[in-house]
Each structure stands twice: as C-alpha cells, then as structure tokens.
Design an enzyme around this catalytic site. Structure first.
Site, PDB file in Angstrom:
ATOM      1  N   ASP A 178       1.732  -3.086  -4.555  1.00 37.48           N
ATOM      2  CA  ASP A 178       1.079  -3.707  -3.399  1.00 37.48           C
ATOM      3  C   ASP A 178       0.723  -2.683  -2.322  1.00 37.48           C
ATOM      4  O   ASP A 178       0.496  -3.049  -1.169  1.00 37.48           O
ATOM      5  CB  ASP A 178       1.940  -4.839  -2.824  1.00 37.48           C
ATOM      6  CG  ASP A 178       3.247  -4.364  -2.202  1.00 37.48           C
ATOM      7  OD1 ASP A 178       3.547  -3.150  -2.255  1.00 37.48           O
ATOM      8  OD2 ASP A 178       3.978  -5.217  -1.653  1.00 37.48           O
ATOM      9  N   PRO A 228      -5.643  -4.282   4.991  1.00 39.32           N
ATOM     10  CA  PRO A 228      -4.874  -4.338   6.239  1.00 39.32           C
ATOM     11  C   PRO A 228      -3.630  -5.209   6.143  1.00 39.32           C
ATOM     12  O   PRO A 228      -3.437  -5.954   5.174  1.00 39.32           O
ATOM     13  CB  PRO A 228      -5.882  -4.931   7.239  1.00 39.32           C
ATOM     14  CG  PRO A 228      -7.222  -4.695   6.636  1.00 39.32           C
ATOM     15  CD  PRO A 228      -7.014  -4.758   5.151  1.00 39.32           C
TER      16      PRO A 228
END
Length: 214
Positions: free
Chosen positions: A86, A12
């Site tokens: 990422d 998240p």
C-alpha cells in the site's frame, strides 16, 4: 514458475491505498505489505506543527520502509512470491520535498539514495487520485485521531505533488506501467462493481498469466 510481481498502490493520504491493497491480496493471493503509520511517534505532532516535526517524521518512515522492503525482497520476491504494497518507497521524496527545509532535504535525499539503491522495483504502480473534498471525506470516515488536524491546503498541495511526480516518473521510467484510477468516480470499498472494474483494469495493464496465486 511465473515471475514474481510487485504491485505498489500510491496516492495522497486517505485515498484508499490500504483498502485496495487488501482487496488485491485477497483476489490474487499476493503477500500484503502495509506501511507503518500510526506507530510513528512523531506523526501527531507533525500534523500540528509540520515545520518543527517534519525531519523526525520523515526519517522514521524512511527507516521503517527500508526495513520492510528489505524483508519482503529476501523473504518473498527472491523466493518467487508476488507482493502487493500500500505504498511505494518513492513517496518519501514527495513528502520530504513538501515538508523539509533545503538543508534538511539535502541530507535526507542523500540518505534516501543510499538506502534505496538496491530496493526492489515495482512491476505495476497503481495511482489513486481524487478531489480534496473526496479525500477529506474519506480521512474523516476512517476516524484516525492523529489525522484530525490535517489541513485542506496540505492535502491539496500533496495531491498536486503526486501528479507532478507521476508525470516525471512516466518520462524517466517508461517501462513501469502506471494505472491511474479516479477516486471521485470509483468507490471500490462500497461498490463491488467498482472493485471488479479495478481488477479488470489491473489485468488489462499487466499480462493475465501473471495473476496466478503466488
């Protein structure tokens, strides 16, 4: 020559994906791929009014991530150079299913399937998870103005979405290793011993011979 690796770090908002990706880049010499976030012109308005700005926001992310992945495939992976990112492109479907209405979602997923049909696949996925409290603290700590109005319930729902997605992903793609790390217990940004632990877990999940400088 070692087979090029493609590690993707997921979880998240605010969980530490970029920090860990940078650490892997510095440790192993992998090319670093970072997602475009603040350059998205719709993101601030999205956090203020998710329903109104979700389609524009998700399409911007999808198109930019597609271009980034096409570039790293051609310029790095196909040339034998390992990459750490990422984000994983599949995150687009997690966010889209949370924010888009059915008619828009159907259109979006068709476009997603076309664009990602020949994208490079991860050789390792690192899943970062944490409680809503930890995530909200880290979002506040990094101080991005566009994230000031993020709702706690949105983060809670998003975290649940990630957990469900990874359950399905393990079933559908058993050949792709997933390393799950608990962000409530680990702080690899502030504690060097935690970062060393993460590196050990990565190397145990994959063959150590693969961790030569790319």
């Amino acid at each position: 020559m070692p087979i090029p690796q493609f590690i993707t770090v997921e979880g998240p908002i605010g969980i530490g994906k970029t920090s860990l990706s940078r650490a892997i880049n510095q440790r192993y010499g992998y090319h670093l791929l970072q997602e475009i976030v603040e350059e998205n012109p719709f993101l601030g308005r999205f956090y203020d009014n998710i329903e109104e700005w979700s389609f524009q926001t998700e399409m911007f992310f999808l198109c930019n991530r597609y271009k980034q992945l096409a570039d790293i495939s051609n310029l790095h992976l196909k040339q034998g150079h390992s990459v750490v990112s990422d984000y994983n492109i599949f995150k687009n479907t997690i966010f889209a299913q949370r924010t888009l209405q059915k008619a828009e979602l159907d259109k979006y997923l068709k476009i997603y399937d076309i664009l990602t049909s020949d994208m490079p696949q991860s050789t390792l996925i690192i899943h970062l998870s944490a409680s809503v409290e930890t995530i909200m603290q880290r979002i506040a700590k990094r101080g991005r103005e566009i994230e000031n109005n993020i709702d706690r319930n949105y983060i809670r729902n998003l975290s649940d979405d990630y957990e469900l997605f990874f359950e399905r992903h393990r079933y559908l793609h058993p050949d792709v290793p997933i390393l799950q790390l608990d962000g409530d217990q680990l702080d690899f940004v502030e504690r060097s011993e935690d970062l060393e632990y993460v590196f050990r877990m990565i190397e145990e999940t994959m063959n150590k011979e693969q961790f030569e400088h790319a």
